[in-house]
Design a protein around this motif. Structure first.
Motif, PDB file in Angstrom:
ATOM      1  N   GLU A 144      38.971  10.145  51.821  1.00 53.20           N
ATOM      2  CA  GLU A 144      39.862   9.541  50.827  1.00 53.20           C
ATOM      3  C   GLU A 144      40.781   8.494  51.462  1.00 53.20           C
ATOM      4  OE1 GLU A 144      41.640  12.920  48.875  1.00 53.20           O
ATOM      5  OE2 GLU A 144      39.675  13.530  48.070  1.00 53.20           O
ATOM      6  N   GLU A 145      41.231   8.764  52.689  1.00 58.64           N
ATOM      7  CA  GLU A 145      42.105   7.814  53.393  1.00 58.64           C
ATOM      8  C   GLU A 145      41.433   6.466  53.605  1.00 58.64           C
ATOM      9  OE1 GLU A 145      44.101   7.423  57.832  1.00 58.64           O
ATOM     10  OE2 GLU A 145      43.922   9.419  56.949  1.00 58.64           O
ATOM     11  N   VAL A 146      40.115   6.475  53.823  1.00 55.60           N
ATOM     12  CA  VAL A 146      39.400   5.216  54.064  1.00 55.60           C
ATOM     13  C   VAL A 146      38.791   4.650  52.782  1.00 55.60           C
ATOM     14  CG1 VAL A 146      38.972   5.769  56.485  1.00 55.60           C
ATOM     15  CG2 VAL A 146      37.194   6.277  54.776  1.00 55.60           C
ATOM     16  N   GLY A 147      39.119   5.252  51.622  1.00 60.32           N
ATOM     17  CA  GLY A 147      38.712   4.671  50.345  1.00 60.32           C
ATOM     18  C   GLY A 147      37.468   5.243  49.712  1.00 60.32           C
ATOM     19  N   GLY A 148      36.972   6.371  50.217  1.00 59.40           N
ATOM     20  CA  GLY A 148      35.813   7.015  49.601  1.00 59.40           C
ATOM     21  C   GLY A 148      36.245   8.107  48.645  1.00 59.40           C
ATOM     22  N   THR A 149      35.283   8.589  47.863  1.00 60.24           N
ATOM     23  CA  THR A 149      35.521   9.685  46.927  1.00 60.24           C
ATOM     24  C   THR A 149      34.521  10.790  47.237  1.00 60.24           C
ATOM     25  OG1 THR A 149      36.172   8.131  45.210  1.00 60.24           O
ATOM     26  CG2 THR A 149      35.571  10.344  44.487  1.00 60.24           C
ATOM     27  N   VAL A 150      35.010  12.011  47.399  1.00 63.67           N
ATOM     28  CA  VAL A 150      34.111  13.138  47.649  1.00 63.67           C
ATOM     29  C   VAL A 150      33.533  13.585  46.311  1.00 63.67           C
ATOM     30  CG1 VAL A 150      33.892  15.483  48.541  1.00 63.67           C
ATOM     31  CG2 VAL A 150      35.384  13.840  49.705  1.00 63.67           C
ATOM     32  N   GLY A 151      32.212  13.437  46.181  1.00 59.97           N
ATOM     33  CA  GLY A 151      31.531  13.794  44.942  1.00 59.97           C
ATOM     34  C   GLY A 151      30.810  15.117  45.021  1.00 59.97           C
ATOM     35  N   ALA A 152      30.625  15.633  46.243  1.00 57.48           N
ATOM     36  CA  ALA A 152      29.937  16.918  46.419  1.00 57.48           C
ATOM     37  C   ALA A 152      30.152  17.416  47.834  1.00 57.48           C
ATOM     38  CB  ALA A 152      28.437  16.766  46.157  1.00 57.48           C
ATOM     39  N   VAL A 153      30.058  18.723  47.976  1.00 58.53           N
ATOM     40  CA  VAL A 153      30.019  19.352  49.299  1.00 58.53           C
ATOM     41  C   VAL A 153      28.745  20.185  49.322  1.00 58.53           C
ATOM     42  CG1 VAL A 153      31.132  20.930  50.914  1.00 58.53           C
ATOM     43  CG2 VAL A 153      32.537  19.433  49.464  1.00 58.53           C
ATOM     44  N   LEU A 154      27.876  19.887  50.282  1.00 60.42           N
ATOM     45  CA  LEU A 154      26.588  20.559  50.410  1.00 60.42           C
ATOM     46  C   LEU A 154      26.566  21.324  51.724  1.00 60.42           C
ATOM     47  CD1 LEU A 154      24.377  17.472  49.476  1.00 60.42           C
ATOM     48  CD2 LEU A 154      25.189  19.259  47.921  1.00 60.42           C
ATOM     49  N   ALA A 155      26.191  22.600  51.667  1.00 59.49           N
ATOM     50  CA  ALA A 155      26.141  23.415  52.882  1.00 59.49           C
ATOM     51  C   ALA A 155      24.966  24.383  52.794  1.00 59.49           C
ATOM     52  CB  ALA A 155      27.442  24.198  53.045  1.00 59.49           C
ATOM     53  N   VAL A 156      24.518  24.812  53.946  1.00 53.39           N
ATOM     54  CA  VAL A 156      23.484  25.829  53.967  1.00 53.39           C
ATOM     55  C   VAL A 156      24.103  27.153  53.515  1.00 53.39           C
ATOM     56  CG1 VAL A 156      21.773  27.044  55.363  1.00 53.39           C
ATOM     57  CG2 VAL A 156      22.232  24.623  55.805  1.00 53.39           C
ATOM     58  N   PHE A 157      25.279  27.483  54.066  1.00 56.18           N
ATOM     59  CA  PHE A 157      25.954  28.726  53.710  1.00 56.18           C
ATOM     60  C   PHE A 157      27.437  28.510  53.484  1.00 56.18           C
ATOM     61  CE2 PHE A 157      22.463  30.452  56.405  1.00 56.18           C
ATOM     62  CZ  PHE A 157      21.883  31.302  55.475  1.00 56.18           C
ATOM     63  N   THR A 158      28.009  29.336  52.620  1.00 50.05           N
ATOM     64  CA  THR A 158      29.446  29.570  52.610  1.00 50.05           C
ATOM     65  C   THR A 158      29.625  30.898  53.338  1.00 50.05           C
ATOM     66  OG1 THR A 158      29.290  30.637  50.450  1.00 50.05           O
ATOM     67  CG2 THR A 158      29.950  28.309  50.478  1.00 50.05           C
ATOM     68  N   GLU A 159      30.843  31.128  53.798  1.00 50.42           N
ATOM     69  CA  GLU A 159      31.112  32.341  54.580  1.00 50.42           C
ATOM     70  C   GLU A 159      32.476  32.885  54.194  1.00 50.42           C
ATOM     71  OE1 GLU A 159      30.320  33.106  59.138  1.00 50.42           O
ATOM     72  OE2 GLU A 159      32.105  31.866  58.891  1.00 50.42           O
ATOM     73  N   GLY A 160      32.595  34.209  54.188  1.00 48.94           N
ATOM     74  CA  GLY A 160      33.867  34.818  53.820  1.00 48.94           C
ATOM     75  C   GLY A 160      33.990  34.877  52.317  1.00 48.94           C
ATOM     76  N   SER A 161      35.042  34.301  51.774  1.00 47.15           N
ATOM     77  CA  SER A 161      35.238  34.286  50.325  1.00 47.15           C
ATOM     78  C   SER A 161      34.285  33.284  49.685  1.00 47.15           C
ATOM     79  CB  SER A 161      36.675  33.890  49.979  1.00 47.15           C
ATOM     80  OG  SER A 161      37.575  34.814  50.545  1.00 47.15           O
ATOM     81  N   PRO A 162      33.646  33.674  48.564  1.00 48.76           N
ATOM     82  CA  PRO A 162      32.775  32.715  47.862  1.00 48.76           C
ATOM     83  C   PRO A 162      33.579  31.489  47.430  1.00 48.76           C
ATOM     84  CG  PRO A 162      32.399  34.937  47.068  1.00 48.76           C
ATOM     85  CD  PRO A 162      33.611  34.998  47.956  1.00 48.76           C
ATOM     86  N   ARG A 163      32.934  30.332  47.401  1.00 51.05           N
ATOM     87  CA  ARG A 163      33.597  29.068  47.078  1.00 51.05           C
ATOM     88  C   ARG A 163      32.853  28.377  45.950  1.00 51.05           C
ATOM     89  NH1 ARG A 163      36.998  27.062  51.430  1.00 51.05           N
ATOM     90  NH2 ARG A 163      36.913  25.167  50.204  1.00 51.05           N
ATOM     91  N   GLN A 164      33.589  28.038  44.904  1.00 54.14           N
ATOM     92  CA  GLN A 164      32.996  27.329  43.767  1.00 54.14           C
ATOM     93  C   GLN A 164      32.895  25.822  44.029  1.00 54.14           C
ATOM     94  OE1 GLN A 164      31.655  29.128  41.306  1.00 54.14           O
ATOM     95  NE2 GLN A 164      32.344  30.861  42.521  1.00 54.14           N
ATOM     96  N   ASP A 165      33.616  25.326  45.042  1.00 55.86           N
ATOM     97  CA  ASP A 165      33.645  23.893  45.317  1.00 55.86           C
ATOM     98  C   ASP A 165      32.542  23.446  46.280  1.00 55.86           C
ATOM     99  OD1 ASP A 165      34.874  25.341  47.396  1.00 55.86           O
ATOM    100  OD2 ASP A 165      36.208  23.685  47.926  1.00 55.86           O
ATOM    101  N   VAL A 166      31.634  24.357  46.639  1.00 55.66           N
ATOM    102  CA  VAL A 166      30.569  24.046  47.595  1.00 55.66           C
ATOM    103  C   VAL A 166      29.220  24.403  46.983  1.00 55.66           C
ATOM    104  CG1 VAL A 166      29.629  24.556  49.887  1.00 55.66           C
ATOM    105  CG2 VAL A 166      32.114  24.512  49.547  1.00 55.66           C
TER     106      VAL A 166
END
Length: 178
Positions: A144-166
Motif C-alpha cells: 500500500e505504501e508504494v501504491g498497490g492494492t492487496v486484492g488477495a492473499v494466497l497460501a498453501v496453509f493457514t496455521e493456528g487460528s483459522p483466517r477468513q482473509d486468506v
C-alpha cells in the motif's frame, strides 16, 4: 518423530511436528525442493485466485518457488520482497516485521524497479504458511505504501487460528510439545 499428515492439492505429505516455543509445536511445512508440492499448489491456487489480480508478491525464501510456479501458470509477473537490503538495490522501500518463524524482527524490502509492477495494480500476496499474520500485515502495508492494492492473499496453509482473509489449500493446527 511425531508427524502430521496433510494433503496439498492431491499430494500427500507427513510433516514433522517440531517445538518452536516453550508451549507450542508446529507441523513444519517446507516446500523448498519439493517440486511436486509446489506445482500442485500453484495449479490449485491459480484456480482459486480472484479475477483482476495483476501482480504476485511474495516474501523471500520458502514461498519463492510457489510464486514462480504460480506466475508460470497464471502468466502474471511476481515480485520478491527481500529480507535484506542489497547494495545493488535502487531506491528500496522497506518495512520491519516480527516473524513467528524467526521470533525476531525481520526486514521486508522492495527494490525500486519492482515497485513499477505494484504501483497502481491489484496484487495477490503469495506465501507458504500464514500464521500470526505479522509478515502478511507488514507486506500489505509495504504494498500500500508504494501504491498497490492487496486484492488477495494466497497460501498453501493457514496455521493456528483459522483466517477468513486468506485463500488457503489447508489448515495446520498448533500442537502441545511432548
Amino acid at each position: 518423530m511425531r508427524t502430521h499428515s496433510v494433503e496439498i492439492a492431491g499430494v500427500h505429505r507427513d510433516l514433522p511436528v517440531v517445538q518452536v516455543g516453550p508451549d507450542v509445536a508446529v507441523a513444519l511445512f517446507n516446500m523448498l525442493g519439493d517440486t511436486q508440492v509446489v506445482e500442485a499448489a500453484a495449479e490449485a491456487l491459480a484456480k482459486a485466485m480472484p479475477a483482476g489480480i495483476e501482480t504476485l508478491v511474495t516474501p523471500e525464501v520458502k514461498a519463492v518457488p510457489l510464486a514462480h510456479a504460480l506466475s508460470r501458470v497464471s502468466g502474471l509477473p511476481y515480485v520478491v520482497a527481500r529480507k535484506t537490503e542489497k547494495p545493488y538495490m535502487i531506491n528500496p522501500v522497506s518495512r520491519t516485521v516480527i516473524s513467528i518463524t524467526t521470533g525476531r524482527p525481520q526486514l521486508l524490502v522492495l527494490d525500486g524497479p519492482d515497485i513499477a509492477l505494484i504501483r497502481g495494480r491489484k496484487v495477490a500476496i503469495v506465501d507458504d504458511v500464514v500464521s500470526t499474520g505479522s509478515t502478511l500485515k507488514g507486506l500489505s502495508e509495504l504494498i500500500e505504501e508504494v501504491g498497490g492494492t492487496v486484492g488477495a492473499v494466497l497460501a498453501v496453509f493457514t496455521e493456528g487460528s483459522p483466517r477468513q482473509d486468506v485463500t488457503a489449500l489447508g489448515h495446520l493446527p498448533l500442537f502441545k510439545p511432548e
